[in-house]
Write a protein that holds these residues in place. Structure first.
Motif, PDB file in Angstrom:
ATOM      1  N   ARG A   9       0.829  -1.201   0.000  1.00 21.45           N
ATOM      2  CA  ARG A   9       0.000   0.000   0.000  1.00 21.45           C
ATOM      3  C   ARG A   9       0.867   1.255   0.000  1.00 21.45           C
ATOM      4  O   ARG A   9       1.844   1.349   0.747  1.00 21.45           O
ATOM      5  CB  ARG A   9      -0.929   0.021   1.207  1.00 21.45           C
ATOM      6  CG  ARG A   9      -1.968  -1.082   1.171  1.00 21.45           C
ATOM      7  CD  ARG A   9      -2.922  -0.959   2.321  1.00 21.45           C
ATOM      8  NE  ARG A   9      -3.735   0.245   2.191  1.00 21.45           N
ATOM      9  CZ  ARG A   9      -4.941   0.275   1.638  1.00 21.45           C
ATOM     10  NH1 ARG A   9      -5.486  -0.815   1.155  1.00 21.45           N
ATOM     11  NH2 ARG A   9      -5.604   1.407   1.572  1.00 21.45           N
ATOM     12  N   ALA A  10       0.472   2.234  -0.804  1.00 18.68           N
ATOM     13  CA  ALA A  10       1.223   3.494  -0.887  1.00 18.68           C
ATOM     14  C   ALA A  10       1.123   4.288   0.408  1.00 18.68           C
ATOM     15  O   ALA A  10       2.110   4.839   0.881  1.00 18.68           O
ATOM     16  CB  ALA A  10       0.722   4.329  -2.064  1.00 18.68           C
ATOM     17  N   GLY A  11      -0.050   4.359   0.996  1.00 20.42           N
ATOM     18  CA  GLY A  11      -0.243   5.171   2.191  1.00 20.42           C
ATOM     19  C   GLY A  11       0.230   4.515   3.468  1.00 20.42           C
ATOM     20  O   GLY A  11       0.362   5.180   4.493  1.00 20.42           O
ATOM     21  N   GLN A  12       0.481   3.218   3.415  1.00 15.11           N
ATOM     22  CA  GLN A  12       0.910   2.476   4.598  1.00 15.11           C
ATOM     23  C   GLN A  12       2.049   1.524   4.217  1.00 15.11           C
ATOM     24  O   GLN A  12       1.825   0.328   4.056  1.00 15.11           O
ATOM     25  CB  GLN A  12      -0.252   1.658   5.191  1.00 15.11           C
ATOM     26  CG  GLN A  12      -1.343   2.469   5.846  1.00 15.11           C
ATOM     27  CD  GLN A  12      -2.304   3.092   4.841  1.00 15.11           C
ATOM     28  OE1 GLN A  12      -2.545   2.561   3.779  1.00 15.11           O
ATOM     29  NE2 GLN A  12      -2.839   4.244   5.180  1.00 15.11           N
ATOM     30  N   PRO A  13       3.266   2.046   4.054  1.00 12.96           N
ATOM     31  CA  PRO A  13       4.385   1.167   3.720  1.00 12.96           C
ATOM     32  C   PRO A  13       4.495   0.023   4.729  1.00 12.96           C
ATOM     33  O   PRO A  13       4.276   0.211   5.925  1.00 12.96           O
ATOM     34  CB  PRO A  13       5.598   2.099   3.791  1.00 12.96           C
ATOM     35  CG  PRO A  13       5.036   3.460   3.506  1.00 12.96           C
ATOM     36  CD  PRO A  13       3.666   3.455   4.156  1.00 12.96           C
ATOM     37  N   GLY A  14       4.767  -1.157   4.208  1.00 13.32           N
ATOM     38  CA  GLY A  14       4.838  -2.343   5.051  1.00 13.32           C
ATOM     39  C   GLY A  14       3.517  -3.102   5.117  1.00 13.32           C
ATOM     40  O   GLY A  14       3.478  -4.216   5.610  1.00 13.32           O
ATOM     41  N   PHE A  15       2.435  -2.508   4.618  1.00 13.20           N
ATOM     42  CA  PHE A  15       1.137  -3.187   4.554  1.00 13.20           C
ATOM     43  C   PHE A  15       1.016  -3.831   3.171  1.00 13.20           C
ATOM     44  O   PHE A  15       0.818  -3.155   2.171  1.00 13.20           O
ATOM     45  CB  PHE A  15      -0.017  -2.185   4.754  1.00 13.20           C
ATOM     46  CG  PHE A  15      -0.301  -1.822   6.175  1.00 13.20           C
ATOM     47  CD1 PHE A  15      -1.600  -1.880   6.676  1.00 13.20           C
ATOM     48  CD2 PHE A  15       0.703  -1.403   7.030  1.00 13.20           C
ATOM     49  CE1 PHE A  15      -1.879  -1.522   7.986  1.00 13.20           C
ATOM     50  CE2 PHE A  15       0.450  -1.046   8.340  1.00 13.20           C
ATOM     51  CZ  PHE A  15      -0.850  -1.110   8.829  1.00 13.20           C
ATOM     52  N   TRP A  16       1.164  -5.141   3.149  1.00 14.09           N
ATOM     53  CA  TRP A  16       1.094  -5.909   1.903  1.00 14.09           C
ATOM     54  C   TRP A  16      -0.250  -6.617   1.829  1.00 14.09           C
ATOM     55  O   TRP A  16      -0.807  -7.024   2.847  1.00 14.09           O
ATOM     56  CB  TRP A  16       2.222  -6.932   1.853  1.00 14.09           C
ATOM     57  CG  TRP A  16       3.573  -6.306   1.694  1.00 14.09           C
ATOM     58  CD1 TRP A  16       4.350  -5.774   2.673  1.00 14.09           C
ATOM     59  CD2 TRP A  16       4.295  -6.132   0.474  1.00 14.09           C
ATOM     60  NE1 TRP A  16       5.518  -5.273   2.145  1.00 14.09           N
ATOM     61  CE2 TRP A  16       5.513  -5.493   0.792  1.00 14.09           C
ATOM     62  CE3 TRP A  16       4.038  -6.473  -0.854  1.00 14.09           C
ATOM     63  CZ2 TRP A  16       6.469  -5.183  -0.172  1.00 14.09           C
ATOM     64  CZ3 TRP A  16       4.999  -6.165  -1.812  1.00 14.09           C
ATOM     65  CH2 TRP A  16       6.194  -5.529  -1.474  1.00 14.09           C
ATOM     66  N   GLN A  17      -0.756  -6.768   0.612  1.00 16.23           N
ATOM     67  CA  GLN A  17      -2.077  -7.348   0.433  1.00 16.23           C
ATOM     68  C   GLN A  17      -2.249  -7.862  -0.991  1.00 16.23           C
ATOM     69  O   GLN A  17      -1.412  -7.630  -1.855  1.00 16.23           O
ATOM     70  CB  GLN A  17      -3.146  -6.296   0.718  1.00 16.23           C
ATOM     71  CG  GLN A  17      -3.112  -5.143  -0.297  1.00 16.23           C
ATOM     72  CD  GLN A  17      -4.112  -4.066   0.014  1.00 16.23           C
ATOM     73  OE1 GLN A  17      -3.929  -3.292   0.919  1.00 16.23           O
ATOM     74  NE2 GLN A  17      -5.177  -4.027  -0.765  1.00 16.23           N
TER      75      GLN A  17
ATOM     76  N   HIS B  39      -0.482   1.803  -4.683  1.00 23.01           N
ATOM     77  CA  HIS B  39       0.549   0.823  -4.317  1.00 23.01           C
ATOM     78  C   HIS B  39       1.926   1.254  -4.805  1.00 23.01           C
ATOM     79  O   HIS B  39       2.055   1.892  -5.844  1.00 23.01           O
ATOM     80  CB  HIS B  39       0.190  -0.550  -4.884  1.00 23.01           C
ATOM     81  CG  HIS B  39      -1.095  -1.060  -4.323  1.00 23.01           C
ATOM     82  ND1 HIS B  39      -2.287  -0.962  -4.996  1.00 23.01           N
ATOM     83  CD2 HIS B  39      -1.390  -1.624  -3.142  1.00 23.01           C
ATOM     84  CE1 HIS B  39      -3.255  -1.458  -4.252  1.00 23.01           C
ATOM     85  NE2 HIS B  39      -2.749  -1.859  -3.117  1.00 23.01           N
ATOM     86  N   ILE B  40       2.945   0.860  -4.027  1.00 22.05           N
ATOM     87  CA  ILE B  40       4.310   1.304  -4.356  1.00 22.05           C
ATOM     88  C   ILE B  40       5.245   0.160  -4.748  1.00 22.05           C
ATOM     89  O   ILE B  40       6.326   0.403  -5.257  1.00 22.05           O
ATOM     90  CB  ILE B  40       4.935   2.095  -3.189  1.00 22.05           C
ATOM     91  CG1 ILE B  40       4.920   1.280  -1.893  1.00 22.05           C
ATOM     92  CG2 ILE B  40       4.221   3.422  -3.004  1.00 22.05           C
ATOM     93  CD1 ILE B  40       5.645   1.927  -0.716  1.00 22.05           C
ATOM     94  N   ALA B  41       4.842  -1.082  -4.491  1.00 20.55           N
ATOM     95  CA  ALA B  41       5.722  -2.211  -4.821  1.00 20.55           C
ATOM     96  C   ALA B  41       4.874  -3.471  -4.955  1.00 20.55           C
ATOM     97  O   ALA B  41       3.749  -3.543  -4.460  1.00 20.55           O
ATOM     98  CB  ALA B  41       6.775  -2.410  -3.733  1.00 20.55           C
TER      99      ALA B  41
ATOM    100  N   PHE C 167      -1.018  -8.122   5.847  1.00 20.74           N
ATOM    101  CA  PHE C 167      -1.410  -7.534   7.125  1.00 20.74           C
ATOM    102  C   PHE C 167      -2.834  -7.925   7.507  1.00 20.74           C
ATOM    103  O   PHE C 167      -3.198  -7.901   8.670  1.00 20.74           O
ATOM    104  CB  PHE C 167      -1.267  -6.002   7.102  1.00 20.74           C
ATOM    105  CG  PHE C 167      -2.341  -5.297   6.313  1.00 20.74           C
ATOM    106  CD1 PHE C 167      -3.498  -4.853   6.940  1.00 20.74           C
ATOM    107  CD2 PHE C 167      -2.186  -5.079   4.956  1.00 20.74           C
ATOM    108  CE1 PHE C 167      -4.484  -4.202   6.221  1.00 20.74           C
ATOM    109  CE2 PHE C 167      -3.171  -4.431   4.230  1.00 20.74           C
ATOM    110  CZ  PHE C 167      -4.323  -3.993   4.859  1.00 20.74           C
ATOM    111  N   SER C 168      -3.652  -8.298   6.527  1.00 23.95           N
ATOM    112  CA  SER C 168      -5.053  -8.633   6.774  1.00 23.95           C
ATOM    113  C   SER C 168      -5.205 -10.132   7.017  1.00 23.95           C
ATOM    114  O   SER C 168      -4.772 -10.951   6.200  1.00 23.95           O
ATOM    115  CB  SER C 168      -5.892  -8.230   5.554  1.00 23.95           C
ATOM    116  OG  SER C 168      -7.112  -8.936   5.521  1.00 23.95           O
TER     117      SER C 168
END
Length: 156
Positions: free
Chosen positions: A26-34, A118-120, A134-135
């Motif tokens: 997620r772009a707004g929450q780095p480290g949150f993968w989904q 998303h950033i990555a 994360f979910s």
């Protein structure tokens, strides 16, 4: 444009035939993968349409219904909306209903992320992908992939 998000969404698990799973950060929450997720745009939007729209918006993958086919798991999860995102919903809305889909794609399919969202991205073996999410409902869906894709002996 509607003021609040509809508390009904799709989760699309993108995977290869070898059970590598695409996760996006997620772009707004780095480290949150989904996996791909997104809410209905309107109350009467069909779930399959929502899944195809979100798949394209977030990854550039087009579900053409022939080579790239979305699979509706006929599975829904109801979960508490993270407090971080509750402001997007009408006052008092605390739960979301998430409908699970999957799509099998070639490993070398081009991924075009929406930079706003998303950033990555990363392709990971399904167990690692589940660990990265994360979910809890997203992780559980990924862990169910082998069972969802196994041939149903009752249908023979």
């Amino acid at each position: 444009m509607q003021a609040y998000k509809i508390p009904e969404s799709v989760l699309v698990v993108i995977h290869t035939s070898e059970l590598d799973v695409l996760v996006i950060e997620r772009a707004g929450q780095p480290g949150f993968w989904q996996s791909v997720t997104g809410s209905l745009d309107r109350l009467d939007e069909p779930l399959l349409e929502t899944a195809a729209r979100e798949l394209f918006e977030e990854t550039g993958i087009v579900a053409d219904g022939e080579q790239i086919v979305l699979c509706d798991w006929q599975l829904s999860n109801i979960y508490e909306i993270y407090p971080l995102w509750r402001h997007r919903y009408a006052p008092g809305v605390t739960q979301n209903t998430e409908h699970v889909f999957s799509v099998c794609v070639p490993r070398d399919i081009p991924i075009i992320l929406s930079p706003r969202e998303h950033i990555a991205h990363a392709w990971l073996p399904y167990l690692e992908a589940a660990d990265r999410c994360f979910s809890a409902s997203n992780a559980e869906a990924i862990l169910q992939l082998p069972r969802q894709l196994a041939p149903n002996p009752k249908s023979k």
